[in-house]
Each structure stands twice: as C-alpha cells, then as structure tokens.
Write a protein that holds these residues in place. Structure first.
Motif, PDB file in Angstrom:
ATOM      1  N   GLY A 110      25.705  17.159  35.868  1.00  0.00           N
ATOM      2  CA  GLY A 110      24.804  16.246  36.552  1.00  0.00           C
ATOM      3  C   GLY A 110      24.630  16.526  38.024  1.00  0.00           C
ATOM      4  N   ASP A 111      25.577  17.247  38.627  1.00  0.00           N
ATOM      5  CA  ASP A 111      25.497  17.604  40.041  1.00  0.00           C
ATOM      6  C   ASP A 111      24.925  18.999  40.253  1.00  0.00           C
ATOM      7  OD1 ASP A 111      26.643  15.171  40.897  1.00  0.00           O
ATOM      8  OD2 ASP A 111      28.654  15.939  40.458  1.00  0.00           O
ATOM      9  N   GLY A 112      24.406  19.615  39.177  1.00  0.00           N
ATOM     10  CA  GLY A 112      23.807  20.939  39.304  1.00  0.00           C
ATOM     11  C   GLY A 112      24.793  22.082  39.318  1.00  0.00           C
ATOM     12  N   ARG A 113      26.043  21.837  38.944  1.00  0.00           N
ATOM     13  CA  ARG A 113      27.057  22.875  38.952  1.00  0.00           C
ATOM     14  C   ARG A 113      27.242  23.449  37.552  1.00  0.00           C
ATOM     15  NH1 ARG A 113      32.107  19.605  41.125  1.00  0.00           N
ATOM     16  NH2 ARG A 113      31.411  18.341  39.359  1.00  0.00           N
ATOM     17  N   SER A 114      27.457  24.760  37.467  1.00  0.00           N
ATOM     18  CA  SER A 114      27.824  25.339  36.178  1.00  0.00           C
ATOM     19  C   SER A 114      29.263  24.930  35.861  1.00  0.00           C
ATOM     20  CB  SER A 114      27.680  26.861  36.195  1.00  0.00           C
ATOM     21  OG  SER A 114      28.505  27.445  37.177  1.00  0.00           O
ATOM     22  N   LEU A 115      29.565  24.855  34.579  1.00  0.00           N
ATOM     23  CA  LEU A 115      30.852  24.317  34.141  1.00  0.00           C
ATOM     24  C   LEU A 115      31.571  25.357  33.281  1.00  0.00           C
ATOM     25  CD1 LEU A 115      32.529  21.724  34.314  1.00  0.00           C
ATOM     26  CD2 LEU A 115      31.344  20.895  32.278  1.00  0.00           C
ATOM     27  N   TRP A 116      32.850  25.629  33.634  1.00  0.00           N
ATOM     28  CA  TRP A 116      33.638  26.660  32.975  1.00  0.00           C
ATOM     29  C   TRP A 116      35.007  26.090  32.641  1.00  0.00           C
ATOM     30  CZ3 TRP A 116      31.224  31.650  33.039  1.00  0.00           C
ATOM     31  CH2 TRP A 116      30.084  31.725  33.848  1.00  0.00           C
ATOM     32  N   VAL A 117      35.617  26.572  31.565  1.00  0.00           N
ATOM     33  CA  VAL A 117      36.938  26.076  31.184  1.00  0.00           C
ATOM     34  C   VAL A 117      37.786  27.222  30.660  1.00  0.00           C
ATOM     35  CG1 VAL A 117      36.124  25.410  28.867  1.00  0.00           C
ATOM     36  CG2 VAL A 117      38.198  24.359  29.816  1.00  0.00           C
ATOM     37  N   THR A 118      39.066  27.202  31.020  1.00  0.00           N
ATOM     38  CA  THR A 118      39.977  28.246  30.578  1.00  0.00           C
ATOM     39  C   THR A 118      41.370  27.656  30.408  1.00  0.00           C
ATOM     40  OG1 THR A 118      40.746  30.510  30.999  1.00  0.00           O
ATOM     41  CG2 THR A 118      40.638  29.023  32.899  1.00  0.00           C
ATOM     42  N   ARG A 119      42.318  28.510  30.025  1.00  0.00           N
ATOM     43  CA  ARG A 119      43.686  28.068  29.776  1.00  0.00           C
ATOM     44  C   ARG A 119      44.403  27.727  31.083  1.00  0.00           C
ATOM     45  NH1 ARG A 119      46.417  32.644  27.987  1.00  0.00           N
ATOM     46  NH2 ARG A 119      44.680  33.937  28.703  1.00  0.00           N
ATOM     47  N   ALA A 120      45.293  26.777  31.006  1.00  0.00           N
ATOM     48  CA  ALA A 120      46.069  26.350  32.172  1.00  0.00           C
ATOM     49  C   ALA A 120      47.098  27.416  32.564  1.00  0.00           C
ATOM     50  CB  ALA A 120      46.761  25.023  31.869  1.00  0.00           C
ATOM     51  N   ARG A 121      47.728  27.198  33.710  1.00  0.00           N
ATOM     52  CA  ARG A 121      48.756  28.066  34.285  1.00  0.00           C
ATOM     53  C   ARG A 121      48.257  29.508  34.423  1.00  0.00           C
ATOM     54  NH1 ARG A 121      50.143  26.020  37.329  1.00  0.00           N
ATOM     55  NH2 ARG A 121      52.028  27.228  37.706  1.00  0.00           N
ATOM     56  N   PRO A 122      47.247  29.706  35.243  1.00  0.00           N
ATOM     57  CA  PRO A 122      46.648  31.038  35.403  1.00  0.00           C
ATOM     58  C   PRO A 122      47.578  32.006  36.111  1.00  0.00           C
ATOM     59  CG  PRO A 122      45.761  29.525  37.032  1.00  0.00           C
ATOM     60  CD  PRO A 122      46.607  28.702  36.099  1.00  0.00           C
ATOM     61  N   LYS A 123      47.341  33.289  35.857  1.00  0.00           N
ATOM     62  CA  LYS A 123      48.088  34.342  36.533  1.00  0.00           C
ATOM     63  C   LYS A 123      47.106  35.282  37.244  1.00  0.00           C
ATOM     64  CE  LYS A 123      52.209  33.033  35.061  1.00  0.00           C
ATOM     65  NZ  LYS A 123      51.784  31.857  34.278  1.00  0.00           N
ATOM     66  N   ALA A 160      30.585  23.397  28.537  1.00  0.00           N
ATOM     67  CA  ALA A 160      31.155  24.369  29.461  1.00  0.00           C
ATOM     68  C   ALA A 160      31.277  25.736  28.798  1.00  0.00           C
ATOM     69  CB  ALA A 160      32.532  23.893  29.939  1.00  0.00           C
ATOM     70  N   ALA A 161      31.392  26.768  29.626  1.00  0.00           N
ATOM     71  CA  ALA A 161      31.601  28.122  29.115  1.00  0.00           C
ATOM     72  C   ALA A 161      33.095  28.417  29.079  1.00  0.00           C
ATOM     73  CB  ALA A 161      30.893  29.136  30.004  1.00  0.00           C
ATOM     74  N   PRO A 162      33.676  28.661  27.907  1.00  0.00           N
ATOM     75  CA  PRO A 162      35.092  29.026  27.845  1.00  0.00           C
ATOM     76  C   PRO A 162      35.279  30.482  28.248  1.00  0.00           C
ATOM     77  CG  PRO A 162      34.147  29.051  25.653  1.00  0.00           C
ATOM     78  CD  PRO A 162      33.059  28.603  26.571  1.00  0.00           C
ATOM     79  N   PHE A 163      36.390  30.786  28.894  1.00  0.00           N
ATOM     80  CA  PHE A 163      36.643  32.187  29.250  1.00  0.00           C
ATOM     81  C   PHE A 163      38.133  32.486  29.212  1.00  0.00           C
ATOM     82  CE2 PHE A 163      36.782  29.965  33.327  1.00  0.00           C
ATOM     83  CZ  PHE A 163      37.807  30.584  34.040  1.00  0.00           C
ATOM     84  N   ASP A 164      38.421  33.757  29.010  1.00  0.00           N
ATOM     85  CA  ASP A 164      39.788  34.294  28.918  1.00  0.00           C
ATOM     86  C   ASP A 164      40.604  33.546  27.873  1.00  0.00           C
ATOM     87  OD1 ASP A 164      41.465  36.391  29.956  1.00  0.00           O
ATOM     88  OD2 ASP A 164      42.773  34.821  30.723  1.00  0.00           O
ATOM     89  N   ILE A 165      40.023  33.425  26.700  1.00  0.00           N
ATOM     90  CA  ILE A 165      40.731  32.848  25.568  1.00  0.00           C
ATOM     91  C   ILE A 165      40.296  33.609  24.321  1.00  0.00           C
ATOM     92  CG2 ILE A 165      38.959  31.045  25.250  1.00  0.00           C
ATOM     93  CD1 ILE A 165      41.266  29.229  24.233  1.00  0.00           C
ATOM     94  N   GLU A 166      41.246  33.901  23.455  1.00  0.00           N
ATOM     95  CA  GLU A 166      40.950  34.671  22.246  1.00  0.00           C
ATOM     96  C   GLU A 166      40.502  33.714  21.144  1.00  0.00           C
ATOM     97  OE1 GLU A 166      43.036  38.027  19.332  1.00  0.00           O
ATOM     98  OE2 GLU A 166      44.167  37.094  20.963  1.00  0.00           O
TER      99      GLU A 166
END
Length: 274
Positions: A110-123, A160-166
């Motif tokens: 709603g604020d015009g931002r793209s939305l992405w989601v990935t796994r927690a505890r990134p490295k 949202a677009a998921p990334f870095d997940i198998e």
C-alpha cells in the motif's frame, strides 16, 4: 542531469531518488526501469512530494518532456533539489546502460514498496540480496525475515517475493553453482555491471564454501558470521550489513588497484569521485 553522471551514482547509498514519470503508454512500450527508479504517476507527485524531502531527486521522462520538467520544478518548490535526466529514459537505454525489467519486481504494498521474504537468521546471501534490492531495484523495498516453514505462506498471503529458499516455484534461489545473489543480478538485468560481477564472485565463494574463488571470500564470510552473532534482530543485522556491502561494492568499482601497507600508501588513480 547527464546520464554519465547518474550512472556513477547508481548503487550508492547517497544516490538520488529516481522518479520515472513516463506515461502508461510509454512504459508499456519499454517496461524497464533505470536501477533504483520508482514509477510514480505525474498526477500523484505534488501530493507525494514530502516523501522525498531530505534527498535530491532526478525525474525520468522522455526527451524534451514538459511533464518531467514541470514535476522537477514542483519538487524544487517543495524544497527538494530536483533535476531532469537529460534525454530521459530513451537516452539511458540507447547508451546500453542496465535496465531492470518490471517482471523482476514483485507486487507493491500500500505504500508503493516491493515486498520480499526470506529465511530468518541471515548470513551471506540473505544480506547480499536485500542490499542488491535496496540499492539497484527498489530503495524502499520491505524485506521480511521469517522461519523457514513460514516463508512461502507469508509470500502467498502478502504477495511477497520469496528468495533464498529451496522450494518449487521460487525464482530467486540457488541454481547449480550459482548462489541467489548471482541469480538475482541476472534476473534484474544488472549482469553487465563489472563491479557487481566481481562482488558476485566474492558472495558466491563466501556463501557456498568455495573460498578459493576470490581472496576476499574468507573475509566476507568472517564478517558475515560476526554480524550474525552481534545482532539478535535480523532487521538490525540487515542495516549493519548494508554498510558492509556498500563498502565492498565501492571497493569492487573503484579501489581494487589501490595498495596499502604500513610504509606506503598509493591512492587509486580512478574513482576518487562518486
């Protein structure tokens, strides 16, 4: 603003806000964006001008576009330093500079931002990819971290677009010997940037255990693991990691020939200016 000047600012944390005001018809004819640009309807910009306060802006239109010139004037009247890209979007495209296809972007919130989601505890990859998104795709992107089992349900619920997940159907993830950062660079039309190609090798080596790929791989892995232990909050870690990748990108772009030891220091002969 000349296109060569803007091309030197792309990817830096100090880059101006890039506002694409091409008409729907013009955008349909070339549905690609200058890296970091956000499409905003011209009619909405007067009311939305406060969102750009504190940051210079470059308005992107078509050659001799009175609309772009008028919007830049409105922004300046609102206290926002604003310029128009010389030659507009067609001049950038004609120069062979990178363009991000609209198809590479997920839906906006709603604020015009793209939305992405990935796994927690990134490295490594899960900090490198958000850095790429924020600096070259959408500077206002909303990055979510979640438990592995929650990533796809969140993506489906929020668009949202998921990334870095198998998982089946996920576009932005490892592919063969490539890490997610490699795949995202390619999908975003950014593979022609030499500095990003160099950085991608370093990220790939650190993320996949191939530390021989570049001398910098062990250092990035060490810094990444250190950050993951400094911050219990993933969003705080991301903010700190953005600075790490800003520095690495600038080194890849401008400082690889510079040497330094305790006796002598030879500054780089290029890239002294942004």
């Amino acid at each position: 603003m000349p296109i060569d000047r803007l091309s030197r600012l792309i990817g830096l944390p100090t880059a101006p806000a890039l506002i694409d005001v091409r008409s729907d018809a013009a955008f349909a004819a070339d549905p690609r964006l200058i890296p970091g640009a956000v499409r905003r309807p011209a009619a909405d910009l007067a009311a939305g001008a406060p969102a750009f306060i504190g940051q210079p802006a470059v308005v992107i239109g078509l050659p001799d576009d009175a609309t772009a010139t008028a919007i830049a004037a409105q922004l300046r009247a609102a206290g926002i330093p604003a310029d128009v890209l010389a030659g507009g979007h067609p001049a950038w495209a004609a120069a062979g500079l990178p363009l991000v296809p609209q198809s590479a972007l997920p839906a906006r919130d709603g604020d015009g931002r793209s939305l992405w989601v990935t796994r927690a505890r990134p490295k490594v990859d899960r900090i490198a990819c958000p850095w790429l998104i924020r600096r070259f795709v959408d500077p206002h992107a909303n990055i979510l971290f979640a438990a592995t089992s929650d990533v796809l349900p969140i993506a489906a619920t929020l668009g949202a677009a998921p990334f870095d997940i198998e998982a089946d159907g996920v576009s932005f993830t490892h592919r063969g010997d490539l890490c997610t950062f490699d795949v995202m660079i390619e999908a975003s039309g950014l593979a022609t940037l030499p500095a990003l190609a160099r950085l991608a090798t370093i990220v790939r080596g650190a993320d996949t255990g191939q530390l021989h790929l570049a001398p910098e791989c062990p250092g990035l892995l060490a810094a990444s693991l250190g950050l993951s232990r400094l911050f219990a909050d993933d969003q705080q870690q991301l903010e700190a990691g953005l600075t790490l990748y800003d520095a690495l990108y600038r080194w890849c772009r401008d400082a690889t020939d510079e040497v330094h030891d305790w006796r002598s220091h030879r500054p780089a002969t290029t890239g002294a200016q942004a």
